[in-house]
Design a protein around this motif. Sequence first.
Motif, PDB file in Angstrom:
ATOM      1  N   ILE A 179      33.797  23.628   9.909  1.00  0.00           N
ATOM      2  CA  ILE A 179      33.301  22.800  11.004  1.00  0.00           C
ATOM      3  C   ILE A 179      32.494  21.638  10.442  1.00  0.00           C
ATOM      4  CG2 ILE A 179      33.239  24.690  12.667  1.00  0.00           C
ATOM      5  CD1 ILE A 179      30.264  24.904  12.232  1.00  0.00           C
ATOM      6  N   LYS A 180      32.405  20.587  11.249  1.00  0.00           N
ATOM      7  CA  LYS A 180      31.653  19.388  10.865  1.00  0.00           C
ATOM      8  C   LYS A 180      30.404  19.292  11.727  1.00  0.00           C
ATOM      9  CE  LYS A 180      32.957  15.464  12.453  1.00  0.00           C
ATOM     10  NZ  LYS A 180      33.742  14.250  12.785  1.00  0.00           N
ATOM     11  N   VAL A 181      29.254  19.082  11.091  1.00  0.00           N
ATOM     12  CA  VAL A 181      27.982  18.967  11.789  1.00  0.00           C
ATOM     13  C   VAL A 181      27.479  17.532  11.644  1.00  0.00           C
ATOM     14  CG1 VAL A 181      25.634  19.852  12.010  1.00  0.00           C
ATOM     15  CG2 VAL A 181      27.475  21.381  11.237  1.00  0.00           C
ATOM     16  N   ASP A 182      27.368  16.833  12.761  1.00  0.00           N
ATOM     17  CA  ASP A 182      26.878  15.449  12.723  1.00  0.00           C
ATOM     18  C   ASP A 182      25.357  15.428  12.603  1.00  0.00           C
ATOM     19  OD1 ASP A 182      29.424  14.259  13.004  1.00  0.00           O
ATOM     20  OD2 ASP A 182      29.382  14.659  15.171  1.00  0.00           O
ATOM     21  N   ASN A 183      24.862  14.515  11.792  1.00  0.00           N
ATOM     22  CA  ASN A 183      23.420  14.331  11.600  1.00  0.00           C
ATOM     23  C   ASN A 183      22.689  15.661  11.354  1.00  0.00           C
ATOM     24  OD1 ASN A 183      23.564  11.449  12.123  1.00  0.00           O
ATOM     25  ND2 ASN A 183      23.838  12.007  14.292  1.00  0.00           N
ATOM     26  N   PRO A 184      23.113  16.394  10.358  1.00  0.00           N
ATOM     27  CA  PRO A 184      22.500  17.706  10.114  1.00  0.00           C
ATOM     28  C   PRO A 184      21.049  17.575   9.663  1.00  0.00           C
ATOM     29  CG  PRO A 184      23.855  17.066   8.254  1.00  0.00           C
ATOM     30  CD  PRO A 184      24.099  16.031   9.320  1.00  0.00           C
ATOM     31  N   LYS A 185      20.234  18.538  10.065  1.00  0.00           N
ATOM     32  CA  LYS A 185      18.868  18.610   9.579  1.00  0.00           C
ATOM     33  C   LYS A 185      18.871  19.471   8.317  1.00  0.00           C
ATOM     34  CE  LYS A 185      16.621  17.856  14.022  1.00  0.00           C
ATOM     35  NZ  LYS A 185      15.644  18.372  15.020  1.00  0.00           N
ATOM     36  N   LEU A 186      18.469  18.865   7.214  1.00  0.00           N
ATOM     37  CA  LEU A 186      18.635  19.504   5.914  1.00  0.00           C
ATOM     38  C   LEU A 186      17.423  20.359   5.550  1.00  0.00           C
ATOM     39  CD1 LEU A 186      20.179  16.491   3.949  1.00  0.00           C
ATOM     40  CD2 LEU A 186      21.336  18.223   5.337  1.00  0.00           C
ATOM     41  N   TYR A 243      14.751  21.292   2.679  1.00  0.00           N
ATOM     42  CA  TYR A 243      14.151  20.643   1.512  1.00  0.00           C
ATOM     43  C   TYR A 243      13.252  21.622   0.756  1.00  0.00           C
ATOM     44  CZ  TYR A 243      15.638  16.082   3.247  1.00  0.00           C
ATOM     45  OH  TYR A 243      16.387  15.015   3.662  1.00  0.00           O
ATOM     46  N   PRO A 244      13.118  21.452  -0.551  1.00  0.00           N
ATOM     47  CA  PRO A 244      12.140  22.247  -1.305  1.00  0.00           C
ATOM     48  C   PRO A 244      10.722  21.956  -0.819  1.00  0.00           C
ATOM     49  CG  PRO A 244      13.694  21.173  -2.784  1.00  0.00           C
ATOM     50  CD  PRO A 244      13.918  20.588  -1.429  1.00  0.00           C
ATOM     51  N   ASN A 245       9.839  22.893  -1.062  1.00  0.00           N
ATOM     52  CA  ASN A 245       8.450  22.773  -0.625  1.00  0.00           C
ATOM     53  C   ASN A 245       7.815  21.492  -1.173  1.00  0.00           C
ATOM     54  OD1 ASN A 245       5.997  23.401   0.524  1.00  0.00           O
ATOM     55  ND2 ASN A 245       5.352  24.678  -1.198  1.00  0.00           N
ATOM     56  N   GLY A 246       7.215  20.722  -0.273  1.00  0.00           N
ATOM     57  CA  GLY A 246       6.560  19.488  -0.673  1.00  0.00           C
ATOM     58  C   GLY A 246       7.412  18.252  -0.487  1.00  0.00           C
ATOM     59  N   LEU A 247       8.728  18.449  -0.291  1.00  0.00           N
ATOM     60  CA  LEU A 247       9.635  17.306  -0.116  1.00  0.00           C
ATOM     61  C   LEU A 247      10.160  17.184   1.307  1.00  0.00           C
ATOM     62  CD1 LEU A 247      11.710  17.479  -3.434  1.00  0.00           C
ATOM     63  CD2 LEU A 247       9.722  16.060  -2.921  1.00  0.00           C
ATOM     64  N   GLY A 248       9.874  18.163   2.136  1.00  0.00           N
ATOM     65  CA  GLY A 248      10.360  18.124   3.511  1.00  0.00           C
ATOM     66  C   GLY A 248      10.321  19.513   4.128  1.00  0.00           C
ATOM     67  N   ASP A 249      10.870  19.630   5.351  1.00  0.00           N
ATOM     68  CA  ASP A 249      10.866  20.904   6.063  1.00  0.00           C
ATOM     69  C   ASP A 249      11.962  21.833   5.555  1.00  0.00           C
ATOM     70  OD1 ASP A 249       8.770  20.055   7.656  1.00  0.00           O
ATOM     71  OD2 ASP A 249      10.112  19.217   9.188  1.00  0.00           O
ATOM     72  N   GLN A 250      11.733  23.120   5.732  1.00  0.00           N
ATOM     73  CA  GLN A 250      12.763  24.126   5.409  1.00  0.00           C
ATOM     74  C   GLN A 250      13.515  24.475   6.699  1.00  0.00           C
ATOM     75  OE1 GLN A 250       9.340  24.746   4.070  1.00  0.00           O
ATOM     76  NE2 GLN A 250      10.216  23.319   2.590  1.00  0.00           N
ATOM     77  N   HIS A 251      14.370  23.545   7.105  1.00  0.00           N
ATOM     78  CA  HIS A 251      15.049  23.698   8.394  1.00  0.00           C
ATOM     79  C   HIS A 251      16.198  24.691   8.278  1.00  0.00           C
ATOM     80  CE1 HIS A 251      15.923  22.284  12.466  1.00  0.00           C
ATOM     81  NE2 HIS A 251      17.179  22.480  12.154  1.00  0.00           N
TER      82      HIS A 251
END
Length: 276
Positions: A251-258, A260-268
């Motif tokens: 399947i294809k997910v548009d604009n996925p929320k990724l 990120y490692p701790n300190g670089l972004g959220d763990q979505h």
Amino acid sequence: MEKRISLNGKWHFKEIGTDVWYEGQVPGCVQLDLIKLGKLQDPYYRMNEIEFHKLEDKEWVYKKEFTLSTEHLNEYDAVKLVFEGVDTFADVYLNGVYLGKTQNMFIPYEFDIKGVIREGINILEVYFKSITKTVKLMEKVSPVKLEWSGDSGRPYVRKAQYSFGWDWGPRIVQVGLWRGVYIRLVKHAEIKNPYFYTEKIEDDKAYVVISADIERYVRGDFEAEVELIEKDISIIKTRTKVEKDRIDLRIKVDNPKLWYPNGLGDQHLYEIKIRL
């Protein structure tokens, strides 16, 4: 469809070779049950730990009696007995029929009991071998020599190593059903080994692969519904045919929320549901 019947709670146990049965609890272990019965004292007090060492060469049996109705046996296509955690070497019997053995504390064990379980009273028995004796034998016959600074047999068993003693804790080689036990009743089919991975991410799109095995108990065609959920909101819902008892879907997910490692972004995280 699946129904579970818990076998947790009160069991009975005894040392093999003796005639006296005691009441025990599952999940649990021999040592905890003996403490509750007042036959062992607090292992963290003075030299009480030594009394636990004396149990290591002993063997035990745990027994559970339970009933099952005709409705359960007739309504469902498969009946499975599941042990979520067995510590460690044991032989399992149901109504006197040998089901199999366990030899790894960290994994669940499942047995097909459709032809063994019966209406009315059933007797489940788990015979535990001495862990220390078994490990010594495994070390003796192993073609590979494993090294350890303490007891030489410890590396040969898939068991929590702290139970053999550590600098911060006593030596208590636990034995018993340390996690839950239950019966699984399944109708028609069940989903096995679900798996998901991201194949690639490019141009604000994520291409993901979802797969699973289907274990069927009836004939006929099956279709699977796969749903991708973000914070309780359905993002994608699609259907696919089950072919050769497998689900394989991209399947294809548009604009996925990724993630990120701790300190670089959220763990979505996303949630995936598979339904037959």
